[in-house]
Design a protein around this motif. Structure first.
Motif, mmCIF file in Angstrom:
data_model
loop_
_atom_site.group_PDB
_atom_site.id
_atom_site.type_symbol
_atom_site.label_atom_id
_atom_site.label_comp_id
_atom_site.label_asym_id
_atom_site.label_seq_id
_atom_site.Cartn_x
_atom_site.Cartn_y
_atom_site.Cartn_z
ATOM 1 N N SER A 167 0.804 -1.226 0.000
ATOM 2 C CA SER A 167 0.000 0.000 0.000
ATOM 3 C C SER A 167 0.835 1.273 0.000
ATOM 4 O O SER A 167 0.335 2.337 -0.359
ATOM 5 N N GLY A 168 2.078 1.175 0.464
ATOM 6 C CA GLY A 168 2.896 2.368 0.630
ATOM 7 C C GLY A 168 2.550 3.159 1.870
ATOM 8 O O GLY A 168 3.113 4.234 2.094
ATOM 9 N N LEU A 169 1.631 2.634 2.701
ATOM 10 C CA LEU A 169 1.227 3.303 3.933
ATOM 11 C C LEU A 169 1.787 2.519 5.113
ATOM 12 O O LEU A 169 1.268 1.467 5.479
ATOM 13 N N ALA A 170 2.859 3.030 5.693
ATOM 14 C CA ALA A 170 3.566 2.298 6.749
ATOM 15 C C ALA A 170 2.883 2.494 8.098
ATOM 16 O O ALA A 170 2.575 3.619 8.499
ATOM 17 N N VAL A 174 4.911 0.621 18.526
ATOM 18 C CA VAL A 174 5.949 0.904 19.520
ATOM 19 C C VAL A 174 5.678 0.126 20.793
ATOM 20 O O VAL A 174 4.572 0.189 21.352
ATOM 21 N N TYR A 175 6.698 -0.602 21.247
ATOM 22 C CA TYR A 175 6.654 -1.340 22.509
ATOM 23 C C TYR A 175 7.496 -0.628 23.550
ATOM 24 O O TYR A 175 8.615 -0.170 23.264
ATOM 25 N N ALA A 188 12.286 -11.013 17.831
ATOM 26 C CA ALA A 188 11.459 -12.069 18.416
ATOM 27 C C ALA A 188 10.132 -11.494 18.913
ATOM 28 O O ALA A 188 9.063 -12.106 18.730
ATOM 29 N N LEU A 189 10.182 -10.327 19.542
ATOM 30 C CA LEU A 189 8.950 -9.723 20.038
ATOM 31 C C LEU A 189 8.049 -9.290 18.891
ATOM 32 O O LEU A 189 6.817 -9.421 18.979
ATOM 33 N N GLU A 190 8.640 -8.811 17.806
ATOM 34 C CA GLU A 190 7.837 -8.447 16.637
ATOM 35 C C GLU A 190 7.060 -9.649 16.112
ATOM 36 O O GLU A 190 5.885 -9.531 15.754
ATOM 37 N N ALA A 191 7.689 -10.803 16.077
ATOM 38 C CA ALA A 191 7.007 -12.023 15.625
ATOM 39 C C ALA A 191 5.835 -12.365 16.538
ATOM 40 O O ALA A 191 4.757 -12.744 16.067
ATOM 41 N N ASP A 192 6.029 -12.194 17.849
ATOM 42 C CA ASP A 192 4.941 -12.456 18.794
ATOM 43 C C ASP A 192 3.785 -11.487 18.572
ATOM 44 O O ASP A 192 2.614 -11.887 18.555
ATOM 45 N N GLN A 207 6.395 -2.845 11.046
ATOM 46 C CA GLN A 207 7.509 -3.131 11.950
ATOM 47 C C GLN A 207 7.101 -2.841 13.381
ATOM 48 O O GLN A 207 6.197 -2.034 13.633
ATOM 49 N N LEU A 208 7.799 -3.480 14.306
ATOM 50 C CA LEU A 208 7.686 -3.151 15.725
ATOM 51 C C LEU A 208 8.963 -2.454 16.167
ATOM 52 O O LEU A 208 10.067 -2.916 15.871
ATOM 53 N N PHE A 209 8.814 -1.318 16.850
ATOM 54 C CA PHE A 209 9.949 -0.594 17.410
ATOM 55 C C PHE A 209 9.959 -0.803 18.918
ATOM 56 O O PHE A 209 8.993 -0.454 19.604
#
Length: 318
Positions: A167-170, A174-175, A188-192, A207-209
């Protein structure tokens, strides 16, 4: 109260200098619809500080003169600034990449149903707070009902294409840790997160930051009440990794407060530690100034960015 940090406060954190500036981070105000326990800004519903158009216009001049590639807006909830939309439109017209550090519950607040559509229309990268993927942990950190409201807001962003790979919309999440601990390994946390949120709610994201909690303002006060500030600072120091110094966010970023004053990062802003550790400096004074190679103001809180896998506004450093 946490002791004030100034340019003369002793620290053994290594000295660092700025590389080429590519990102302007702007705090549009401390007004927020919620008040999180880990918030280093102490934002909340009763705050009245909001950036005016004169300051925003100065920022647009700075972007043009410096060739800034990224505009990163934060708060509070930046969308609660009445000038958020015209400012973002003007910045987009300059060709910069727009980032909005969005508290997704704002989408569920009366009068803010425009947020998802506007962000999608302007192609804004959304960096959304979701400090855990379970309701109990999120509500403990951010307030009752915040998890459900966050999920509802994120689903509305998904419906417009956010988080979809083509989509181009990111949409990045945030953890933040709940207690005085370093974030776990980001991958690993991103996968969870990915598995749980999709299986339970059909949610997708890019993505997870993982971002370490900084011992500043509201979070520092909590640590002191729990008598754990010393323990947390010792943890950050012991986990310092020198190789992270090459990637810390302040090397390519400056942070601007709601009045237009400049700092080396958002954390220094909250400690009233001006850019370079010098006296107060307004953005209007730096429009044509090359900041490359200049010293960056540091303090003991900087160990929060270099501890373990490292921490920045874009998540882990390694």
């Amino acid at each position: 109260m946490l002791p004030a940090v100034t340019s003369s406060t002793p620290t053994d954190f290594p000295s660092i200098r700025r590389d080429r500036l590519h990102t302007l981070q702007m705090n549009l105000g401390y007004l927020c619809n919620i008040a999180c326990s880990h918030c280093h800004v102490e934002a909340g519903p009763k705050r009245t500080e909001l950036m005016d158009w004169t300051t925003m216009d100065t920022a647009l001049s700075f972007i043009r003169a410096q060739g800034i590639r990224n505009l990163d807006v934060t708060g509070g909830s930046p969308e609660m600034n009445p000038l958020f939309r015209p400012f973002m439109r003007e910045a987009r017209a300059l060709g910069v990449h727009l980032m909005d550090r969005c508290n997704p519950t704002i989408i569920e607040e009366p009068g803010y149903d425009w947020v998802p559509g506007f962000l999608a229309e302007q192609g804004v990268e959304v960096i959304a707070s979701l400090p855990c993927y379970t309701a109990d942990n999120v509500d403990a950190q951010r307030g009752r009902g915040v998890f459900d409201a966050s999920i509802a807001g994120l689903r509305k962003l998904n419906a417009l294409g956010y988080g979809q790979s083509d989509s181009g919309l990111a949409l990045n999440l945030v953890y933040n840790p709940i207690g005085p601990a370093l974030p776990p390994p980001q991958a690993a946390l991103e996968a969870d997160y990915r598995h749980f949120l999709y299986d339970r709610f059909g949610l997708v994201f890019n993505q997870l930051f993982t971002i370490a909690n900084m011992p500043i303002k509201r979070y520092a006060h909590w640590l002191m009440r729990e008598q754990r500030l010393g323990e947390y600072m010792a943890l950050l120091r012991s986990a310092h990794r020198r190789e992270n110094l090459a990637e810390v966010m302040c090397r390519g970023l400056v942070s601007v407060d709601w009045q237009g004053y400049v700092y080396d990062c958002d954390f220094n802003q909250m400690l009233d530690l001006p850019v370079g550790g010098q006296g107060p400096t307004h953005l209007s004074e730096l429009i044509d100034t090359d900041l490359s190679g200049r010293g960056i103001a540091v303090g003991d809180h900087c160990f929060g960015c270099t501890a373990g896998q490292g921490s920045s506004c874009g998540g882990a450093l390694n």
